[in-house]
Scaffold this active site. Sequence first.
Site, short mmCIF file in Angstrom:
data_model
loop_
_atom_site.label_atom_id
_atom_site.label_comp_id
_atom_site.label_asym_id
_atom_site.label_seq_id
_atom_site.Cartn_x
_atom_site.Cartn_y
_atom_site.Cartn_z
N TYR A 162 23.24 -16.58 -23.82
CA TYR A 162 23.69 -15.47 -22.99
C TYR A 162 24.98 -14.85 -23.54
CZ TYR A 162 25.00 -12.80 -18.85
OH TYR A 162 25.34 -11.79 -17.99
N ARG B 161 19.66 -14.41 -18.60
CA ARG B 161 19.63 -14.37 -17.15
C ARG B 161 18.31 -13.84 -16.61
NH1 ARG B 161 22.44 -17.46 -17.97
NH2 ARG B 161 24.67 -17.68 -17.69
N TYR C 124 26.95 -22.75 -17.61
CA TYR C 124 26.71 -22.54 -16.18
C TYR C 124 26.35 -23.82 -15.45
CZ TYR C 124 27.13 -17.50 -15.70
OH TYR C 124 27.63 -16.23 -15.61
#
Length: 638
Positions: free
Chosen positions: A486, A521, A602
């Site tokens: 990402y 995402r 994350y």
Amino acid sequence: MWPPPPLKTPVGAAAPPKAEVKVVVDAPKEITPFKANLNTALMTTAGVGSILGLGMCSPNPEFTSMLTVLGLSGIVGYHTVWGVTPALHSPLMSVTNAISGITAVGGLLLMNGGYYPTNSVESLAAAAAFVSFINVFGGPATLPNTTPCTAYRRPDFLGAYGWAAMNGLAEIHQAAYLAASLCCVGALAGLSSQTTSRLGNNLGMIGVAGGIAATLGQIAPSNEVLAQMAACVIAGGGLGTIIAKKIQITDLPQLVAGFHSLVGLAAVLTCVSTFMHDFPTFATDPAANVVKTALFLGTYIGGVTFSGSLIAYGKLQGILKSNALLLPGRHALNSGLLLASIASGGYLFYDPTMAGGLGALGTTAALSATMGVTLTAAIGGADMPVVITVLNSYSGWALCAEGFMLNNNLMTIVGALIGSSGAILSYIMCKAMNRSLPSVILGGYGTSSTGGGKPMEITGTHTEINIDGAIEAISNAKNIIIVPGYGLCVAKAQYPIAEMVSVLKEKGKKVRFAIHPVAGRMPGQLNVLLAEAGVPYDDVLEMDEINEDFPDTDLVLVIGANDTVNSAALEDPNSPIAGMPVLNVWKAEHVIVMKRSLGVGYAAVDNPVFYKPNTSMLLGDAKKTCDSLLNKVAQAQA
């Protein structure tokens, strides 16, 4: 030079001792042939029994016909979506998002009055149509290489339908609905390969345009009402086009989430409008309970989709914090909201008055919207790919409910396609994370393989490398794999990387990309970014296709990825990501990780790969680093 010289360790950087690797392997559960056959028999019996039960409760042939349409379209959607190549999962989301603009049909069917709405039913219908047309014109912009202007430029199909309608051929409307539905099926089938993906995009837009045109031909509105509809098209379509043009391709996930919220809002508005429109017939209509059931389901699912998509948009856009908001007693809160919503639905059947019914639907909408907030807020940023696909599925089932409510085949078929698509992608994403769907939706923590002990403590010192050292490693390597994450999306570093790869391949080096199923995402987001930058499809491989090649790889460049290359998934049975399939980059001869810092991803799990002897950390901004690498590589290879 080949073979490459041994790596030079910077002075003062001590290489940590190599830790003993303990691979977590789940023992397969043995299922006896008897148990397997019994499970199959029970599932078949339950399925057939449910269908027969619905047949026994069917109030009229129209309901049975619609049930048949739902079942067949669900099966078609199931097999079609499984045929979509993983590299096109992101375009699949965009296609289903675009064809969900069929919600406009529900609003158009209920619009009436004159140049403007004259009562609440017409006002709600016009609002639903306006919201839907934002999606109709904004949705195509989420499709690669497609714009609203080119997508709807299909005069041959619409011209033939218009000629037949003007000549009074009554059955042409249902035939046009069938053609539009088949085009939507073809839109998903076209994503089975990159060569037919553009055809699939165009078929989806033909399906939406044809469905809306068939609706207008069927209801034959007056000139005044047609002007009101045109105003909704112009206002909503203009707003959707403006929004889509301002969004860059790296912001595709939040754009899709935002448009999902419009589908949910349109469903709620259409349900309330339909209740008010059909209320005088409920006392004598034998299908009144079916309509009320569809009204409740459409309102409930639409409310959850609306608010949940807004929260997902906020997290993806950075307006809200991406970490999970774990409220005390959240499971009890969500259970209470669900039970209260069911009670509101029951009151819809109990109270025969208009005020009581509107109160029940309004309460259902408020409770479901609150539940959408509490559910989505409890899900962290790492699980956003699953959230997007689940919300996509929700929007499809809300559209199905509208189809039953309005007895509209097109809405039911398209809704089933979208619902099955989102459900299958959700399953694929959860499997790629070794998570169960309930644990993700309910804000769970850890995988199904996570033990109950304390996670392994990571010790040692990382080794840093500079641009010149990285260029030397690239020059000496013959077989290179690039693993984007990402961070590459955020930095928009796909362009210099694609150009660098082109230079390296001209010099005879073997360079490929490795993509994890949940990288980014949104499913397939990295594939879209690399394709946009000009990377050939054949150079981009999925995890299952390339994972066994890492031991024979000279150099791996990890750009902005963390959790998807975390060796703790295989080495630490107590890690929150234990058992999650990851890219085994640490098995290569040399790994260079490009990140801003040594911070966690994350999933908030430290990455042992950063401290392994064969790993070098190239810290800094990914875009600047990639630009520097491109310039140095071009100079070195000149």
